[in-house]
Design a protein around this motif. Structure first.
Motif, PDB file in Angstrom:
ATOM      1  N   THR A 120      -7.442  -1.657   3.598  1.00 48.88           N
ATOM      2  CA  THR A 120      -7.723  -2.865   2.824  1.00 48.88           C
ATOM      3  C   THR A 120      -7.589  -4.110   3.691  1.00 48.88           C
ATOM      4  O   THR A 120      -6.756  -4.158   4.597  1.00 48.88           O
ATOM      5  N   ASN A 124     -11.577  -6.094   0.188  1.00 44.71           N
ATOM      6  CA  ASN A 124     -12.232  -4.793   0.037  1.00 44.71           C
ATOM      7  C   ASN A 124     -11.197  -3.701   0.248  1.00 44.71           C
ATOM      8  O   ASN A 124     -10.411  -3.767   1.203  1.00 44.71           O
ATOM      9  N   TYR A 126     -10.659   0.556   0.432  1.00 48.38           N
ATOM     10  CA  TYR A 126     -11.294   1.868   0.575  1.00 48.38           C
ATOM     11  C   TYR A 126     -10.220   2.936   0.441  1.00 48.38           C
ATOM     12  O   TYR A 126      -9.149   2.817   1.042  1.00 48.38           O
TER      13      TYR A 126
END
Length: 147
Positions: A120, A124, A126
């Motif tokens: 992160t 964003n 993931y």
């Protein structure tokens, strides 16, 4: 500090010698507030408050040896049996998440063997589950809640 893609959390701050520090619940001390630390503290609160991971299972910024080089992981979450559940790499918001970021966390995980990874930059996030048998990541929409 910049707004991040996390719920809003309450933090404790301290000003000293013209530097702002933020209290880290896991390390139980004030840490100089950098953009990466801002992301790390939000991630910790996300794990505690949203995912309900017990505080005692989290560990922050510890030294590991990867290929004879000292590195530091950002956050790990252990399982009740002591095995590593989750490895997290935090970047400052202005740092783009790239293949290099995934390569970095994958190198760390060769040693640590976590089941899940999170990368992160606060904007964003993931999430992946590791398929050790086929040596690949499986991307997930979100992290599992604490079991």
């Amino acid at each position: 500090m910049q707004n991040l893609n996390f719920p809003s959390y309450n933090f404790r701050f301290k000003n000293s010698e013209n530097k702002v520090s933020i209290f880290d619940e896991i390390r139980k001390k004030f840490i100089i507030l950098t953009p990466e630390e801002w992301v790390r503290q939000h991630t910790i609160q996300f794990l505690l408050q949203e995912k309900k991971y017990p505080k005692s299972y989290l560990n922050v910024e510890k030294l590991i040896k990867v290929n004879d080089t000292n590195k530091r992981y950002d956050i790990v979450v252990f399982q009740p049996n002591g095995e590593l559940f989750l490895l997290i790499e935090c970047k400052a918001p202005e740092v783009k998440i790239s293949q290099d970021t995934f390569d970095q966390i994958a190198r760390y995980n060769l040693k640590l063997k976590a089941q899940y990874l999170m990368v992160t930059n606060g904007l964003n996030h993931y999430f992946c589950q590791i398929d050790f048998e086929n040596e690949k990541y499986v991307f997930l929409k979100e992290l599992p809640n604490f079991i």
